[in-house]
Design a protein around this motif. Structure first.
Motif, PDB file in Angstrom:
ATOM      1  N   ALA A   1      44.227  21.146  17.278  1.00  0.00           N
ATOM      2  CA  ALA A   1      45.267  22.096  16.926  1.00  0.00           C
ATOM      3  C   ALA A   1      44.679  23.446  16.534  1.00  0.00           C
ATOM      4  CB  ALA A   1      46.111  21.549  15.774  1.00  0.00           C
ATOM      5  N   SER A   2      43.401  23.476  16.207  1.00  0.00           N
ATOM      6  CA  SER A   2      42.771  24.735  15.827  1.00  0.00           C
ATOM      7  C   SER A   2      41.992  25.291  17.009  1.00  0.00           C
ATOM      8  CB  SER A   2      41.858  24.489  14.621  1.00  0.00           C
ATOM      9  OG  SER A   2      40.547  24.799  14.879  1.00  0.00           O
ATOM     10  N   ARG A   3      41.982  26.595  17.143  1.00  0.00           N
ATOM     11  CA  ARG A   3      41.288  27.221  18.273  1.00  0.00           C
ATOM     12  C   ARG A   3      39.805  27.383  18.004  1.00  0.00           C
ATOM     13  NH1 ARG A   3      45.500  31.975  19.780  1.00  0.00           N
ATOM     14  NH2 ARG A   3      47.264  30.617  20.122  1.00  0.00           N
ATOM     15  N   LYS A   4      39.350  27.035  16.831  1.00  0.00           N
ATOM     16  CA  LYS A   4      37.945  27.219  16.482  1.00  0.00           C
ATOM     17  C   LYS A   4      37.044  26.164  17.108  1.00  0.00           C
ATOM     18  CE  LYS A   4      39.160  29.154  12.023  1.00  0.00           C
ATOM     19  NZ  LYS A   4      39.118  28.954  10.579  1.00  0.00           N
ATOM     20  N   THR A   5      37.605  25.080  17.606  1.00  0.00           N
ATOM     21  CA  THR A   5      36.787  23.963  18.062  1.00  0.00           C
ATOM     22  C   THR A   5      36.281  24.119  19.488  1.00  0.00           C
ATOM     23  OG1 THR A   5      38.742  22.771  18.760  1.00  0.00           O
ATOM     24  CG2 THR A   5      37.952  22.363  16.533  1.00  0.00           C
ATOM     25  N   ALA A   6      36.926  24.907  20.320  1.00  0.00           N
ATOM     26  CA  ALA A   6      36.512  25.036  21.719  1.00  0.00           C
ATOM     27  C   ALA A   6      35.487  26.155  21.847  1.00  0.00           C
ATOM     28  CB  ALA A   6      37.713  25.330  22.605  1.00  0.00           C
ATOM     29  N   ALA A   7      34.399  25.888  22.536  1.00  0.00           N
ATOM     30  CA  ALA A   7      33.410  26.919  22.844  1.00  0.00           C
ATOM     31  C   ALA A   7      33.886  27.626  24.109  1.00  0.00           C
ATOM     32  CB  ALA A   7      32.046  26.292  23.050  1.00  0.00           C
ATOM     33  N   ARG A   8      34.118  28.904  24.014  1.00  0.00           N
ATOM     34  CA  ARG A   8      34.645  29.655  25.154  1.00  0.00           C
ATOM     35  C   ARG A   8      33.516  30.334  25.920  1.00  0.00           C
ATOM     36  NH1 ARG A   8      38.081  29.714  20.990  1.00  0.00           N
ATOM     37  NH2 ARG A   8      40.287  29.340  21.390  1.00  0.00           N
ATOM     38  N   ASP A   9      33.694  30.410  27.225  1.00  0.00           N
ATOM     39  CA  ASP A   9      32.693  31.020  28.089  1.00  0.00           C
ATOM     40  C   ASP A   9      33.354  32.156  28.860  1.00  0.00           C
ATOM     41  OD1 ASP A   9      30.565  31.655  29.687  1.00  0.00           O
ATOM     42  OD2 ASP A   9      30.800  29.929  31.020  1.00  0.00           O
ATOM     43  N   TYR A  10      33.083  33.384  28.435  1.00  0.00           N
ATOM     44  CA  TYR A  10      33.641  34.567  29.089  1.00  0.00           C
ATOM     45  C   TYR A  10      32.563  35.323  29.881  1.00  0.00           C
ATOM     46  CZ  TYR A  10      37.640  33.822  26.040  1.00  0.00           C
ATOM     47  OH  TYR A  10      38.714  33.283  25.395  1.00  0.00           O
ATOM     48  N   SER A  11      31.459  34.690  30.185  1.00  0.00           N
ATOM     49  CA  SER A  11      30.358  35.393  30.836  1.00  0.00           C
ATOM     50  C   SER A  11      30.705  35.833  32.258  1.00  0.00           C
ATOM     51  CB  SER A  11      29.120  34.505  30.863  1.00  0.00           C
ATOM     52  OG  SER A  11      29.361  33.344  31.636  1.00  0.00           O
ATOM     53  N   GLY A  12      31.644  35.163  32.916  1.00  0.00           N
ATOM     54  CA  GLY A  12      31.997  35.522  34.281  1.00  0.00           C
ATOM     55  C   GLY A  12      33.130  36.530  34.363  1.00  0.00           C
ATOM     56  N   ARG A  13      33.523  37.131  33.255  1.00  0.00           N
ATOM     57  CA  ARG A  13      34.640  38.064  33.257  1.00  0.00           C
ATOM     58  C   ARG A  13      34.136  39.490  33.064  1.00  0.00           C
ATOM     59  NH1 ARG A  13      39.422  35.184  29.868  1.00  0.00           N
ATOM     60  NH2 ARG A  13      39.546  33.323  31.149  1.00  0.00           N
ATOM     61  N   SER A  14      34.731  40.436  33.799  1.00  0.00           N
ATOM     62  CA  SER A  14      34.312  41.823  33.686  1.00  0.00           C
ATOM     63  C   SER A  14      35.381  42.686  33.033  1.00  0.00           C
ATOM     64  CB  SER A  14      33.995  42.388  35.064  1.00  0.00           C
ATOM     65  OG  SER A  14      35.175  42.457  35.836  1.00  0.00           O
ATOM     66  N   GLY A  15      36.629  42.287  33.098  1.00  0.00           N
ATOM     67  CA  GLY A  15      37.717  43.095  32.570  1.00  0.00           C
ATOM     68  C   GLY A  15      38.332  43.996  33.620  1.00  0.00           C
ATOM     69  N   PHE A  16      37.806  43.993  34.830  1.00  0.00           N
ATOM     70  CA  PHE A  16      38.337  44.803  35.918  1.00  0.00           C
ATOM     71  C   PHE A  16      39.056  43.883  36.905  1.00  0.00           C
ATOM     72  CE2 PHE A  16      34.566  47.018  34.357  1.00  0.00           C
ATOM     73  CZ  PHE A  16      35.139  48.234  34.011  1.00  0.00           C
ATOM     74  N   PRO A  17      40.274  44.241  37.338  1.00  0.00           N
ATOM     75  CA  PRO A  17      41.056  43.336  38.179  1.00  0.00           C
ATOM     76  C   PRO A  17      40.381  42.980  39.506  1.00  0.00           C
ATOM     77  CG  PRO A  17      42.435  45.132  37.378  1.00  0.00           C
ATOM     78  CD  PRO A  17      41.034  45.420  36.958  1.00  0.00           C
ATOM     79  N   GLN A  18      39.697  43.936  40.145  1.00  0.00           N
ATOM     80  CA  GLN A  18      39.044  43.642  41.417  1.00  0.00           C
ATOM     81  C   GLN A  18      37.574  43.289  41.235  1.00  0.00           C
ATOM     82  OE1 GLN A  18      40.996  46.598  41.269  1.00  0.00           O
ATOM     83  NE2 GLN A  18      42.734  45.552  42.202  1.00  0.00           N
ATOM     84  N   GLY A  19      37.114  43.151  40.038  1.00  0.00           N
ATOM     85  CA  GLY A  19      35.722  42.805  39.791  1.00  0.00           C
ATOM     86  C   GLY A  19      34.878  44.018  39.458  1.00  0.00           C
TER      87      GLY A  19
ATOM     88  N   GLN B   1      32.006  45.078  40.791  1.00  0.00           N
ATOM     89  CA  GLN B   1      31.473  45.842  41.929  1.00  0.00           C
ATOM     90  C   GLN B   1      32.500  46.856  42.452  1.00  0.00           C
ATOM     91  OE1 GLN B   1      28.392  45.923  42.904  1.00  0.00           O
ATOM     92  NE2 GLN B   1      27.866  44.389  41.361  1.00  0.00           N
ATOM     93  N   ALA B   2      33.777  46.492  42.459  1.00  0.00           N
ATOM     94  CA  ALA B   2      34.808  47.417  42.923  1.00  0.00           C
ATOM     95  C   ALA B   2      35.007  48.566  41.953  1.00  0.00           C
ATOM     96  CB  ALA B   2      36.124  46.670  43.132  1.00  0.00           C
ATOM     97  N   ALA B   3      34.702  48.351  40.683  1.00  0.00           N
ATOM     98  CA  ALA B   3      34.902  49.386  39.674  1.00  0.00           C
ATOM     99  C   ALA B   3      33.764  50.401  39.654  1.00  0.00           C
ATOM    100  CB  ALA B   3      35.044  48.741  38.291  1.00  0.00           C
ATOM    101  N   ARG B   4      32.596  50.019  40.159  1.00  0.00           N
ATOM    102  CA  ARG B   4      31.453  50.933  40.146  1.00  0.00           C
ATOM    103  C   ARG B   4      31.732  52.151  41.034  1.00  0.00           C
ATOM    104  NH1 ARG B   4      27.407  48.465  37.450  1.00  0.00           N
ATOM    105  NH2 ARG B   4      27.200  46.224  37.672  1.00  0.00           N
ATOM    106  N   GLY B   5      31.600  53.326  40.499  1.00  0.00           N
ATOM    107  CA  GLY B   5      31.777  54.559  41.245  1.00  0.00           C
ATOM    108  C   GLY B   5      33.220  54.952  41.479  1.00  0.00           C
TER     109      GLY B   5
END
Length: 179
Positions: A134-152, A154-158
């Motif tokens: 019931a608590s969100r503290k127990t799951a180890a989250r993995d956000y390493s594959g996320r960039s925050g850009f909708p198209q990724g 590489q598309a955001a560069r430049g």
């Protein structure tokens, strides 16, 4: 929000004491189920009941299925509750041994005590899993594959190089006067 935690949790990383206990109960279920399937007559004799070998075989199949579900599930809590329900069925079945006119009432009583102890362990595990999930503290989250850009990334560069600065940055185009 449950789906976000489930999708971002690292696989195989939940090492809480209740998860470890659930895994142990899963292995115990499979071992007990195999014993009930292979030697139901010996199980009946040890439990102090007679003539219910087919019921014991059915309980063995239930134990194996529940154990496999506990071990393969991302969330073993519902399957631990299934163990609790199975324990109650086992207790009701063994309680019939106390009514039989035979010399094995002591074995039936000992079996009932063992079933009660296992039921308490199952209940403690199920309640512990419920409270920690019931608590969100127990799951180890993995956000390493996320960039925050909708198209990724590489598309955001430049992408900002092609940005044309409007003549009047203070007033949006739709609010500018007509000329």
């Amino acid at each position: 929000m449950d789906d976000v935690v489930r999708r971002t949790a690292l696989p195989g990383r939940s090492q809480s004491p209740h998860d470890k206990l659930a895994r142990g109960l899963g292995y115990f279920s499979i071992a007990l189920g195999v014993a009930e399937m292979v030697a139901p007559k010996a199980i009946c004799k040890a439990a102090g009941v007679e003539g219910i070998e087919n019921v014991v075989r059915g309980y063995g199949a239930r134990e194996i299925a529940t154990g496999a579900a506990i071990l393969t599930s991302h969330n073993p809590e519902p399957w631990i509750w299934t163990r609790v329900a199975g324990d109650l069925a086992d207790i009701a079945t063994i309680a019939t041994g106390l009514r039989q006119d035979n010399n094995s009432k002591g074995r039936s009583a000992l079996t009932l005590a063992a079933l009660a102890a296992v039921t308490i362990v199952d209940l403690a595990c199920a309640n512990g899993l419920n409270s920690e999930k019931a608590s969100r503290k127990t799951a180890a989250r993995d956000y390493s594959g996320r960039s925050g850009f909708p198209q990724g990334l590489q598309a955001a560069r430049g992408a900002a190089r092609d940005f044309k600065v409007p003549d009047d940055m203070r007033t949006p185009e739709l609010l500018r006067p007509w000329t």
